[in-house]
Design an enzyme around this catalytic site. Structure first.
Site, PDB file in Angstrom:
ATOM      1  N   GLU A 318      71.083  30.392  23.096  1.00 53.15           N
ATOM      2  CA  GLU A 318      71.917  29.221  22.834  1.00 53.15           C
ATOM      3  C   GLU A 318      73.111  29.635  21.982  1.00 53.15           C
ATOM      4  O   GLU A 318      72.965  30.384  21.012  1.00 53.15           O
ATOM      5  CB  GLU A 318      71.106  28.140  22.116  1.00 53.15           C
ATOM      6  N   THR A 320      77.433  28.134  20.896  1.00 49.61           N
ATOM      7  CA  THR A 320      78.132  26.934  20.444  1.00 49.61           C
ATOM      8  C   THR A 320      78.112  25.854  21.518  1.00 49.61           C
ATOM      9  O   THR A 320      77.879  24.677  21.247  1.00 49.61           O
ATOM     10  CB  THR A 320      79.584  27.277  20.084  1.00 49.61           C
ATOM     11  N   PHE A 321      78.356  26.257  22.767  1.00 56.10           N
ATOM     12  CA  PHE A 321      78.327  25.278  23.865  1.00 56.10           C
ATOM     13  C   PHE A 321      77.523  25.775  25.064  1.00 56.10           C
ATOM     14  O   PHE A 321      77.229  25.009  25.962  1.00 56.10           O
ATOM     15  CB  PHE A 321      79.749  24.933  24.316  1.00 56.10           C
ATOM     16  N   GLY A 322      77.156  27.056  25.094  1.00 52.13           N
ATOM     17  CA  GLY A 322      76.441  27.630  26.220  1.00 52.13           C
ATOM     18  C   GLY A 322      74.929  27.595  26.009  1.00 52.13           C
ATOM     19  O   GLY A 322      74.440  27.674  24.878  1.00 52.13           O
ATOM     20  N   ARG A 323      74.182  27.485  27.090  1.00 51.21           N
ATOM     21  CA  ARG A 323      72.731  27.464  27.050  1.00 51.21           C
ATOM     22  C   ARG A 323      72.199  28.311  28.215  1.00 51.21           C
ATOM     23  O   ARG A 323      72.746  28.292  29.316  1.00 51.21           O
ATOM     24  CB  ARG A 323      72.176  26.034  27.212  1.00 51.21           C
ATOM     25  N   ILE A 324      71.072  29.020  27.966  1.00 53.23           N
ATOM     26  CA  ILE A 324      70.366  29.740  29.020  1.00 53.23           C
ATOM     27  C   ILE A 324      68.898  29.326  28.944  1.00 53.23           C
ATOM     28  O   ILE A 324      68.269  29.450  27.887  1.00 53.23           O
ATOM     29  CB  ILE A 324      70.511  31.271  28.876  1.00 53.23           C
ATOM     30  N   LYS A 348      71.896  29.046  33.713  1.00 53.22           N
ATOM     31  CA  LYS A 348      72.991  29.023  32.744  1.00 53.22           C
ATOM     32  C   LYS A 348      73.708  27.682  32.854  1.00 53.22           C
ATOM     33  O   LYS A 348      74.012  27.231  33.971  1.00 53.22           O
ATOM     34  CB  LYS A 348      73.994  30.156  33.000  1.00 53.22           C
ATOM     35  N   ASP A 449      83.965  44.344  31.503  1.00 55.45           N
ATOM     36  CA  ASP A 449      83.233  43.898  30.305  1.00 55.45           C
ATOM     37  C   ASP A 449      81.819  44.475  30.333  1.00 55.45           C
ATOM     38  O   ASP A 449      80.840  43.764  30.097  1.00 55.45           O
ATOM     39  CB  ASP A 449      83.197  42.371  30.238  1.00 55.45           C
TER      40      ASP A 449
END
Length: 591
Positions: A318, A320-324, A348, A449
């Protein structure tokens, strides 16, 4: 206030040399954001310590910025007071006048927090980048106790409209002069009686010359106008014919474009890629001009899954705004359920607070591996983007998840984990990364990346390279903004990508070298002691990451080869694969 001991201290712009001045002098956060786009205070002198790296930084000043505001104060509570003497130097006085401060050039440093501004007056006569040096001498009535502060600036001055008009008139006059016939100047002496006659003849010659020049200019203008009209008629006829052709073939062209593998719009390719990817139009009109990049939602619609079939489980990572999440794809029929057809997945997604640009970037980066099938590539297998709810991007299930998190768990002394990786197993992981990047390069895709954070791993050490969607949010300490409002993996990039934004297969080789260093150090932070703003200078001077503990010398030599400054001197991935496979077999002989 004399400079004495030199001690490295990490600040906003790197290491500093300690010189006591009993002074604070800096740009506050508002001013730094206005000038550089960085929300942080930029200290030149902090609690009496001079930041020589900040002073050596040549500060660019945009043409629209006319002044810079400094904040300062004396740290002395009693006498003697601190005095200053300020002077200015400019490299091009014709483009810019001497800067002007709103305080006197000599005086006493205030004891309370105060501000002063320096204005950079451009003359407007020429356009040029003017180097400016602001020298400030700080002293306490002693010539031996003087601290010299040199602020370096580069002000961009532009020519204003008034001088542009003068320049155009001057060029036009010079053109008229060149068109004029030469004047006979052999008779330099004129008597008083013949003066009026000579003046009258000179006036006639001048008017005749101007008239001829005007006639020539009018004739040239008429010829250009006639040619332009004829060209436009031809272009209009050709344009109407092309429109008819495009109307009949546009649907066929779009269908062909959709069947091709997707390339990220920002991914550059070298000349060999360009030569092999250009379509061959042997006959017919020229091809349709390039369209805008497709909407990532349209691309992900090819693998759309009904949102009602997705069951979210335990959250894995987790930001700031992303979740897995760990999740499950539910079967479509009861017969499949009886056979155990539910499939474990990784999902995701983003929170409701995510901005539209963050959602768009997440979806765009998720499309990188679309349609790619390889045992070491982590592909997208489904997506839910057809509603007002946050989008889901679905990946195959991975038992151990993110590689960087897995390596951190393998630090037995720190976490008490039961995992333990040998050197041979780490080399095995590196071999799988090389195979994945080789396959991407054959598909004409640069990763740009590559790092352990963008890999996943199973409990049988099967590794897959992933896209970098949500990586900036989930691993914020790995990305840095250098004043250009773009978070980049600064410490994984070669010099040409860091400074010139040039990416190639060789830049992926450099990133692989850093990734291999992460593997051998169990996910330590590369260049942890170096400020991101100093990375370019650090690499230019030839410094590289130190030898990891317990890493064989042969492996570190291979890493160092990946970090050659010249991209042509770095090894190819085919060479790296052969070397790693041989090294892996050699390690197996000792077990």
């Amino acid at each position: 206030m004399k400079c004495s001991v030199v001690i490295p201290v990490l600040t906003f712009l790197g290491f500093v040399t300690i010189c006591k001045t009993d002074l604070d002098l800096y740009l506050d956060a508002h001013e730094t954001y206005r000038l550089l786009g960085v929300n942080a205070e930029l200290y030149y002198v902090r609690k009496g310590i001079i930041n020589n790296y900040a002073l050596s930084f040549v500060f660019p000043i945009h043409p629209d910025v006319q002044e810079i505001v400094f904040t300062w104060r004396s740290l002395r509570q009693g006498p003697p007071d601190i005095y200053y003497n300020m002077s200015f130097e400019v490299s091009n006085p014709r483009a810019m006048l001497i800067p002007v401060a709103n305080i006197s050039n000599t005086g006493k440093v205030p004891n309370s927090l105060s501000v002063f501004s320096i204005t950079f007056p451009c003359t407007g006569k020429v356009s040029a980048d003017v180097e400016v040096v602001i020298q400030m001498n700080i002293s306490i009535f002693s010539a031996s106790n003087i601290s010299v502060l040199n602020f370096k600036r580069k002000k961009t001055c532009l020519m204003d409209s008034r001088y542009q008009k003068i320049l155009r008139n001057k060029l036009y006059y010079n053109k008229i002069q060149t068109l004029s016939p030469p004047v006979n100047l052999t008779q330099n002496h004129v008597t008083v009686d013949g003066a009026a006659t000579n003046v009258k003849m000179s006036t006639k010659i001048f008017y005749i010359t101007v008239g001829c020049a005007c006639a020539v200019i009018i004739l040239i203008a008429m010829a250009v106008a006639i040619y332009y009209l004829n060209t436009q008629k031809g272009n209009n006829r050709g344009y109407s014919e092309r429109i008819k052709y495009y109307d009949s073939t546009s649907s066929q062209q779009l269908t062909k474009q959709q069947s091709q593998s997707f390339l990220r719009s920002e991914t550059p390719v070298d000349n060999s890629f360009k030569a092999s990817s250009v379509r061959n139009y042997s006959s017919g009109p020229s091809p349709i001009p390039e369209c805008f990049p497709p909407d990532p939602r349209e691309i992900l619609a090819e693998v759309a899954i009904d949102r009602r079939r997705i069951s979210l489980g335990e959250i894995q990572m987790e930001g700031t705004f992303g979740r897995i999440y760990h999740g499950t794809i539910l079967s479509e029929s009861e017969s499949e359920t009886e056979l155990g057809a539910d499939q474990g997945i990784i999902v995701k997604t983003v929170s409701d607070q995510a901005r539209p640009d963050q959602v768009h970037l997440f979806l765009t980066e998720s499309c990188m591996m679309m349609g790619i099938v390889h045992q070491n590539i982590y592909p997208v297998i489904g997506a839910c983007t057809d509603s007002t709810q946050p989008p889901f991007v679905i990946y195959p299930y991975s038992s151990e998840g993110n590689l960087k998190k897995f390596l951190l768990k393998c630090r037995v002394s720190e976490t008490g984990s039961h995992y333990s990786l040998s050197t041979q197993q780490l080399v095995y992981l590196a071999i799988q990364i090389v195979k994945a990047i080789q396959f991407l390069h054959r598909k004409r895709i640069l990763h740009k990346d590559l790092a352990t954070r963008n890999c996943v791993i199973d409990n049988d050490l099967q590794l897959k390279v992933t896209d970098n969607s949500l990586s900036r949010d989930l691993f914020p300490s790995d990305y840095h903004c250098l004043g250009d409002n773009e978070n980049r993996p600064v410490k994984w990039l070669p010099l040409e990508a860091l400074v010139e934004r040039r990416f190639s297969m060789a830049s992926d080789v450099w990133s692989f070298g850093v990734t291999l260093w992460e593997l051998m150090s169990l996910a330590q932070q590369p260049y942890s002691e170096i400020d991101s703003f100093e990375m370019a200078a650090y690499l230019k001077e030839g410094y590289r990451i130190a030898h990891p503990i317990n890493c064989p010398d042969e492996l570190y030599s291979m890493m160092s080869g990946c970090w050659a400054r010249n991209p042509d001197e770095r090894p190819k991935f085919s060479q790296l694969l052969v070397y790693l496979q041989n090294f892996y077999e050699a390690l197996g002989q000792y077990i």
